[in-house]
Design an enzyme around this catalytic site. Structure first.
Site: not given
Length: 953
Positions: A414, A484
């Site tokens: 991220e 994820e």
């Protein structure tokens, strides 16, 4: 007027540091001396980076009045300041590379002597394996440099500064620095020296850096070993008869390394100055034909994201805790770890090599907070920061390159996109072309070798599996992994079974990594475990830090047991022919020769005796049908079969008899319950008697059943919302938890319309509805009895415009009792909800009321059991017609809903029993998708029944 650069200017410098040695492989020498500097250190914490001068670094400084702390450790977890938790917001103004003047700074001091046998000659290296977030180091008063990169090793050449005794090591650690902008991972901000500090002697001719290349040709069965070293030496592997020079390749037959069969060969790299143990695992990783393959075989990752965490010591983990993590993973059928979001302690990777886990090794990089300004000024797209990014990539790769468990490098997490990430990918590809590169944020896969996603819903995953997702031409040819998915926050995650079915159906879908391994609760004397906001943080993200498959004390959650069942490597199903089962090997590499199969029948949940089943040593992907022994006559009771798959012998990660997988099936269903009718209700003043039951004549409320006082029996539709019910604020999908509260489902009112005693039934007519709303549930309770048992039939008809599902639909009531009271039931044994019931094994169970509570860090709905045929609690037996969901608690749902920590829950003198006809699903919407539509509990006309009686002997 002149200006000057402050002495702490390095804190806001975007460069990675000064004075450190080039990165190299992490290893422990066989014969070169080392000295651990872990243990008690002196500490002084100042409120700003420049509050104190450097005098403390000088020999002779008196630090006797300073606090003592343990290194490795975080000073904020040792009574000096407080931790801060944010998910992605920076806990300081975003003005890169500047940081606040309020910058807690810990001066650490350690005085040490060299051992009497410390060698002369050569050099000595000081290694610090992890310091958050910026450190300046002095030895014996000499400034030797500074560095950033918290979860990465840094070394300094210090031999010329050492003396036999009285050495003074001083380390100034700043909580905030320019490096903090690169470390915005979802975790606690915890300053300190949290990994090992070691002094390493480097004799003349020491090995220095080296790279073990150990490939495997799955066609020929040959392995090729070559060890490149900056210093000439010889490589010996006695078991293979290898004795060759560095830089020379040797090819010969070997057994390959895989996560299922972690074959390691012990060898030695010997140079003129030292001998270094090497553990060689032969394997080849490629992306070809659109698939990630190891040794020619496509992988299916059954993984988990792992932050390093201990509830008392934070990210300072000891070897036993790391081993416990690995053993728990192996025992729960996990085969892969993503090291979110930084390289772990190097000892963890050695354990992965030894016990067998695929590893995605992730760089210490995340800049998530820049999303708040549309990624403007993001360091990964700013050339000034590129040297720091490359330094982090190099320190990861060079440290961990010799671990066969590491099958993929990850650029970070991220961090948006930018030129710095491209530079990192290019450097890694050049340095180590033997491993693919991963980064989820590279949506077009320009720099990466796999397509990676977070939290896509099931339908999107299926579109990708079918090749209908679009995207760039390069991306369409790459495998998908979910780096994820299935957010394991609180009660959950739901939907694991359906994800796994997709992974197994489409080759392109190569599995994923559940978020995450462990709740990051901080042990707290008043709160049990603390989370964000409990330390007075200015900004925080509450209990979003508690989203693991393990509770903070490393107790496996029901979610981990569910995951173990969903990903079990042996599938057991009813066969095509009557009286058979189909056994399927779901391993990627191993056959079934190391397993034994144990079979039993159960009658009403009670096993009738175990038998060995003879099952072929099936190769991966193969199936076989196996005939079962004849079933007993249940005489009206339910008859089931269970097959357990156990380890046939001890393994390094579990002992003989450890259960790897299991399956169940029904041979004969339970006979229908006889009608409990025939006795007429009798009105006697203010009471109504109906067989062994007594009711209030005015309200129709039950007073007792089979002589057991019953309190407040009524329709129940509310549950203490789970983290997944409440969802995440940024999600656009419907989050039902807030909608349920807005609609008043937590404050339903019960209106009595009629009490009727006509015929052989007592009928109580009600309407259940929230204040302020027109929607309601027309509810009728019909009671009958045969004189011994009492049947309750509940009819529910929704009224009004219901635009949301219900949390639950059933009844609840109170019985006198305590948490120590015993509960017995026949049905599912693991906490289960409609989309988390794979691990719910039907047997006869017993537990105390207290043991039936799952102590999630933030209290919420928990403890339901599926497919319950009957249960006994508080002197009362309940039979389903045919089955029900069963929950029992020492507190009300309202108390559970109001609690914010475990310690808020105080048992009373009532045990509350929930008998549910249906429950709403759990999903993963604390970060991922909500429950699949099939698990929504929409209001509709329904009728369900329970039969009450005295417990059987």
């Amino acid at each position: 007027m002149t200006s000057r650069t402050p002495a702490t200017g390095y804190v806001e410098d975007v460069s990675p540091g000064r004075g450190t040695l080039p990165p190299r492989a992490w290893y422990a020498s066989s014969d070169a001396a080392s000295l651990s500097l872990n243990g008690g250190w002196r500490l002084r914490v100042s409120p700003t980076a420049d509050a104190e001068d450097d005098a403390f670094a000088e020999p002779g400084f008196d630090a006797g009045s300073w606090a003592e702390v343990t290194v490795p450790g975080h000073w904020v977890l040792q009574g000096h300041g407080a931790p801060v938790y944010t998910n992605h917001l920076y806990p300081f103004p975003v003005d890169p590379p500047r940081v606040p003047a309020e910058n807690p700074t810990g001066d650490h001091l350690r005085v040490f002597d060299l051992p009497g046998d410390w060698p002369d000659g050569g050099d000595t290296v000081l290694r610090l394996d992890g310091v958050e977030s910026c450190a300046r180091v002095w030895l014996n008063g000499t400034d030797i440099g500074e560095f950033k990169g918290s979860r990465l090793p840094h070394e300094f050449a210090v031999g010329h500064l050492l003396k036999p005794s009285g050495n003074v090591l001083a380390v100034r650690v700043h909580q905030w620095s320019a490096g903090s902008y690169l470390e915005d991972q979802d975790q606690w901000w915890l300053p300190g020296i949290f990994r090992d500090v070691t002094l390493l002697h480097r004799p003349p001719g020491a090995a220095g850096d080296f790279f073990v290349h150990a490939s495997y040709d799955h066609v020929t069965g040959a392995g090729t070993l070559r060890v490149d070293s900056g210093v000439p030496g010889r490589v010996t592997v006695p078991e293979l008869g290898i004795d060759t020079g560095t830089g020379e390749a040797v090819t010969l037959p070997v057994e390959p390394w895989t996560a299922e069969t972690p074959r390691l060969y012990d060898g030695v790299l010997a140079t003129a100055g030292e001998r270094v143990p090497v553990r060689v695992g032969f394997r080849t990783v490629v992306v070809e034909d659109g698939l990630i393959k190891v040794n020619g075989t496509p992988l299916l990752f059954k993984g988990v994201n792992r932050h390093e965490w201990h509830p008392r010591t934070g990210r300072a983990l000891d070897l036993d805790t790391m081993r416990e993590d690995v053993l728990l993973m192996k025992r729960h059928n996990l085969n892969a770890v993503r090291t979110s979001h930084y390289p772990p302690h190097p000892a963890f990777l050695r354990l992965c090599d030894e016990y067998g886990l695929w590893v995605i090794d992730e760089c210490d990089l995340e800049t998530h907070g820049f999303v708040e300004q549309d990624w403007r000024d993001n360091p990964v797209d700013d050339d000034r920061w590129t040297p720091a990014l490359l330094d982090r990539a190099a320190r990861m790769v060079e440290r961990d390159k010799n671990h066969p468990s590491v099958v993929m490098w990850s650029l970070g997490n991220e961090a948006g996109t930018g030129r710095g990430l491209t530079a990192m990918a290019e450097w890694i590809h050049g340095r180590d072309p033997s491993r693919p590169v991963h980064y989820e944020g590279d949506i077009g896969c320009r720099d990466t070798d796999v397509y990676s996603r977070m939290y896509p819903p099931h339908e999107e995953v299926e579109r990708i599996g079918r090749g209908l997702d679009g995207g760039t031409h390069r991306r369409r040819g790459l495998p998908l992994i979910l780096c994820e998915y299935a957010h394991a926050m609180g009660n959950g995650p739901g939907g694991l079974t359906e994800y796994q079915e997709l992974f197994e159906r489409y080759d392109r879908l190569q599995g994923g990594f559940v978020w995450e391994w462990i709740d990051h609760g901080v042990e707290h004397p008043e709160l049990g475990f603390a989370y964000g906001g409990d330390f007075g943080e200015e900004l925080h993200d509450a209990n979003f830090v508690c989203d693991g498959l393990l509770l903070p004390d490393r107790t496996p959650s029901p979610g981990l047991r569910e995951y173990k069942k969903v990903i079990e490597p042996v599938r057991i199903e009813a066969g095509d022919a009557a009286g058979t089962v189909r056994i399927t090997n779901r391993y990627d590499f191993a056959d079934l020769s190391g397993l034994e199969f144990v079979f039993s029948h159960q009658v009403d949940g009670i096993p009738t005796g175990a038998h060995r089943l003879t099952v072929p040593a099936l190769a991966p992907g193969e199936s076989a049908e196996v005939k079962l022994p004849g079933a007993p006559d249940g005489r009206g009771e339910e008859v089931q079969w269970t097959v357990q798959v156990l380890l046939a012998e001890d393994t390094p990660w579990a002992g003989q008899g450890h259960e790897v997988a299991w399956g169940q099936g029904t041979v004969a269903p339970r006979a229908p319950l006889p009608a409990a009718a025939g006795v007429r209700p009798a009105v006697d003043g203010d009471r109504i008697a109906l067989g062994p039951a007594e009711f209030d004549a005015r309200t129709g409320a039950v007073r007792s059943l089979s002589g057991v006082p019953v309190k407040d029996l009524r329709l129940d539709v509310w549950r203490a919302t789970t983290d997944n019910d409440d969802g995440a604020s940024w999600q656009t999908d419907t989050r039902y938890g807030p909608l349920w509260r807005e609609s008043g489902l937590h404050r339903m009112r019960h209106r009595l319309d009629a009490v009727e005693t006509d015929g052989d039934a007592l009928t109580v007519r009600t309407r259940v509805a929230p204040a302020g709303r027109e929607t309601g549930l027309r509810t009728v309770y019909r009671w009958t009895s045969d004189g011994t048992r009492v049947r309750l039939t509940v009819s529910v008809v929704p009224e009004g415009d219901w635009r949301m599902p219900l949390p639950r639909l059933g009844i609840r009531f109170g019985l006198a009792g305590t948490p120590e009271d015993a509960v017995f039931w026949y049905g599912g044994g693991n906490e289960a909800y409609p989309d988390t019931r794979a691990a719910s094994r039907d047997l006869l169970w017993d537990a105390s009321v207290g043991e039936l509570q799952t102590p999630y860090v933030r209290p919420q709905e928990n403890g339901a059991h599926a497919d319950v045929r009957w249960a006994e609690v508080g002197g009362l037996r309940v039979d389903g017609d045919p089955e029900f969901w069963f929950t029992v608690r020492p507190w009300t749902t309202e108390h559970l809903d109001a609690a914010r920590h475990r310690t808020d829950l105080v048992p009373g003198d009532t045990v509350w029993v929930h008998l549910d006809h249906r429950l709403h699903g759990i999903g993963s919407q604390s970060c991922g998708p909500g429950p699949l539509p099939r698990y929504h509990l929409w209001p509709e006309p329904v009728e369900f029944s329970f039969v009450f009686s005295q417990p059987r002997d």
